[in-house]
Design a protein around this motif. Structure first.
Motif, PDB file in Angstrom:
ATOM      1  N   UNK A 259       0.457   3.613   5.840  1.00 11.12           N
ATOM      2  CA  UNK A 259       1.025   4.888   6.282  1.00 11.12           C
ATOM      3  C   UNK A 259       2.392   4.760   6.950  1.00 11.12           C
ATOM      4  N   UNK A 260       2.821   3.529   7.237  1.00 11.85           N
ATOM      5  CA  UNK A 260       4.122   3.349   7.861  1.00 11.85           C
ATOM      6  C   UNK A 260       4.126   3.511   9.361  1.00 11.85           C
ATOM      7  N   UNK A 261       2.953   3.604   9.983  1.00 12.26           N
ATOM      8  CA  UNK A 261       2.849   3.798  11.432  1.00 12.26           C
ATOM      9  C   UNK A 261       1.700   2.966  11.974  1.00 12.26           C
ATOM     10  N   UNK A 262       1.917   2.350  13.145  1.00  9.63           N
ATOM     11  CA  UNK A 262       0.838   1.617  13.806  1.00  9.63           C
ATOM     12  C   UNK A 262      -0.071   2.623  14.519  1.00  9.63           C
ATOM     13  N   UNK A 263      -1.198   2.938  13.906  1.00  4.69           N
ATOM     14  CA  UNK A 263      -2.166   3.840  14.515  1.00  4.69           C
ATOM     15  C   UNK A 263      -3.186   3.028  15.302  1.00  4.69           C
TER      16      UNK A 263
ATOM     17  N   UNK B 186      -1.478  -3.564  -1.855  1.00  4.03           N
ATOM     18  CA  UNK B 186      -1.845  -4.648  -0.949  1.00  4.03           C
ATOM     19  C   UNK B 186      -2.859  -4.176   0.083  1.00  4.03           C
ATOM     20  N   UNK B 187      -2.724  -2.926   0.523  1.00  6.56           N
ATOM     21  CA  UNK B 187      -3.693  -2.391   1.477  1.00  6.56           C
ATOM     22  C   UNK B 187      -5.099  -2.401   0.885  1.00  6.56           C
ATOM     23  N   UNK B 188      -5.236  -1.956  -0.349  1.00  4.94           N
ATOM     24  CA  UNK B 188      -6.544  -1.902  -0.988  1.00  4.94           C
ATOM     25  C   UNK B 188      -7.111  -3.301  -1.226  1.00  4.94           C
ATOM     26  N   UNK B 189      -6.254  -4.300  -1.316  1.00  6.30           N
ATOM     27  CA  UNK B 189      -6.717  -5.664  -1.514  1.00  6.30           C
ATOM     28  C   UNK B 189      -7.329  -6.245  -0.243  1.00  6.30           C
ATOM     29  N   UNK B 190      -6.750  -5.899   0.912  1.00  5.00           N
ATOM     30  CA  UNK B 190      -7.178  -6.523   2.171  1.00  5.00           C
ATOM     31  C   UNK B 190      -8.064  -5.620   3.029  1.00  5.00           C
TER      32      UNK B 190
ATOM     33  N   UNK C 262      -5.807  -6.285  13.031  1.00  2.00           N
ATOM     34  CA  UNK C 262      -5.833  -6.142  11.573  1.00  2.00           C
ATOM     35  C   UNK C 262      -5.867  -4.672  11.160  1.00  2.00           C
ATOM     36  N   UNK C 263      -6.649  -3.872  11.873  1.00  2.00           N
ATOM     37  CA  UNK C 263      -6.742  -2.449  11.552  1.00  2.00           C
ATOM     38  C   UNK C 263      -5.391  -1.771  11.730  1.00  2.00           C
ATOM     39  N   UNK C 264      -4.696  -2.079  12.823  1.00  5.48           N
ATOM     40  CA  UNK C 264      -3.418  -1.423  13.091  1.00  5.48           C
ATOM     41  C   UNK C 264      -2.328  -1.903  12.128  1.00  5.48           C
ATOM     42  N   UNK C 265      -2.337  -3.194  11.784  1.00  5.41           N
ATOM     43  CA  UNK C 265      -1.352  -3.698  10.830  1.00  5.41           C
ATOM     44  C   UNK C 265      -1.576  -3.090   9.451  1.00  5.41           C
ATOM     45  N   UNK C 266      -2.828  -2.973   9.035  1.00 10.86           N
ATOM     46  CA  UNK C 266      -3.124  -2.383   7.732  1.00 10.86           C
ATOM     47  C   UNK C 266      -2.788  -0.892   7.700  1.00 10.86           C
ATOM     48  N   UNK C 267      -2.973  -0.207   8.817  1.00 10.78           N
ATOM     49  CA  UNK C 267      -2.571   1.203   8.867  1.00 10.78           C
ATOM     50  C   UNK C 267      -1.062   1.328   8.744  1.00 10.78           C
ATOM     51  N   UNK C 268      -0.338   0.384   9.333  1.00 13.60           N
ATOM     52  CA  UNK C 268       1.127   0.368   9.175  1.00 13.60           C
ATOM     53  C   UNK C 268       1.503   0.084   7.722  1.00 13.60           C
TER      54      UNK C 268
END
Length: 225
Positions: A66-70, A42-46, A57-63
């Motif tokens: 990677x499982x963490x809000x960066x 799903x990450x690669x899709x969005x 959007x960047x922080x949600x996709x990093x979560x």
């Protein structure tokens, strides 16, 4: 045969309960692995150029990956790198993020006080390894003795000792989970944070606005395979 029959009173139930818990833990691990695969897909899709996405959007996709809000600023900075360094650096950051402080004003990261030095990081790593081995050994020994003991032990005593054994085994699992974070912090050290802080926030090349997105997607896609 007599020993098996004697277990039917209380010890056999405990053994069966432990077997059910072990089976449940195994199914949870398998399900977690499948969930991680779905999240990567799903990450690669969005995912696209992080400079074209808003911070949320960047922080949600990093979560999602990677499982963490960066912080978006850190993700964008790291994505200016090329090749597999993008996913590797973000993955390492995610592993130790619980030990890192983010300064919004200076846009810098640093170790928290409990992990501020190499000695502290190595010490905490050793402590959690000791907790893991001791609690796993004692908990396993209690459960083994409880399962192999005679029926002279009362049901109340069996329940009490089984709870202690299960609790200690649970403590060992938590300690093992924490060793992953502290071992990563010990391995990465101060040089890793300094390297991330040195990454310049460069302007995007207007002639190739998708370069960052393509590099990140390709790197993460390669690691997903």
């Amino acid at each position: 045969m007599e020993q098996l029959l004697s277990l039917a009173g209380g010890q056999l139930k405990i053994v069966m309960g432990l077997a059910i818990v072990a089976l449940g833990a195994f199914r949870w691990l398998i399900g977690r692995r499948d969930l991680q695969f779905v999240r990567r897909r799903e990450f690669l899709q969005y995912w696209k150029n992080p400079w074209e996405l808003d911070a949320l959007s960047v922080e949600v996709l990093s979560r999602q990956l990677f499982g963490t809000y960066l912080p978006a600023a850190v993700v964008r900075r790291v994505c200016d790198r090329s090749g597999a360094e993008v996913c590797r650096t973000l993955g390492d950051l995610s592993d130790v993020w619980s030990l890192i402080e983010w300064n919004q004003e200076t846009q810098q990261i640093r170790w928290k006080s409990k992990a501020a030095s190499a000695t502290r990081r190595a010490s905490w790593n050793l402590i959690f390894w000791l907790i893991y081995f001791v609690s796993a050994f004692v908990g396993g020994l209690i459960l083994f003795l409880l399962a192999s003991t005679s029926t002279d032990v009362s049901n109340a005593t069996s329940v009490a000792y089984s709870l202690w054994g299960i609790m200690l085994v649970g403590v060992s699992g938590v300690a093992l989970w924490r060793t992953d974070t502290w071992a990563a912090a010990t391995r990465l050290g101060d040089v890793f944070l300094e390297d991330v802080n040195r990454l310049a926030l460069v302007e995007r090349d207007a002639s190739d606005p998708g370069s960052g997105s393509q590099r990140t997607a390709q790197a993460c896609g390669a690691e997903d395979q």
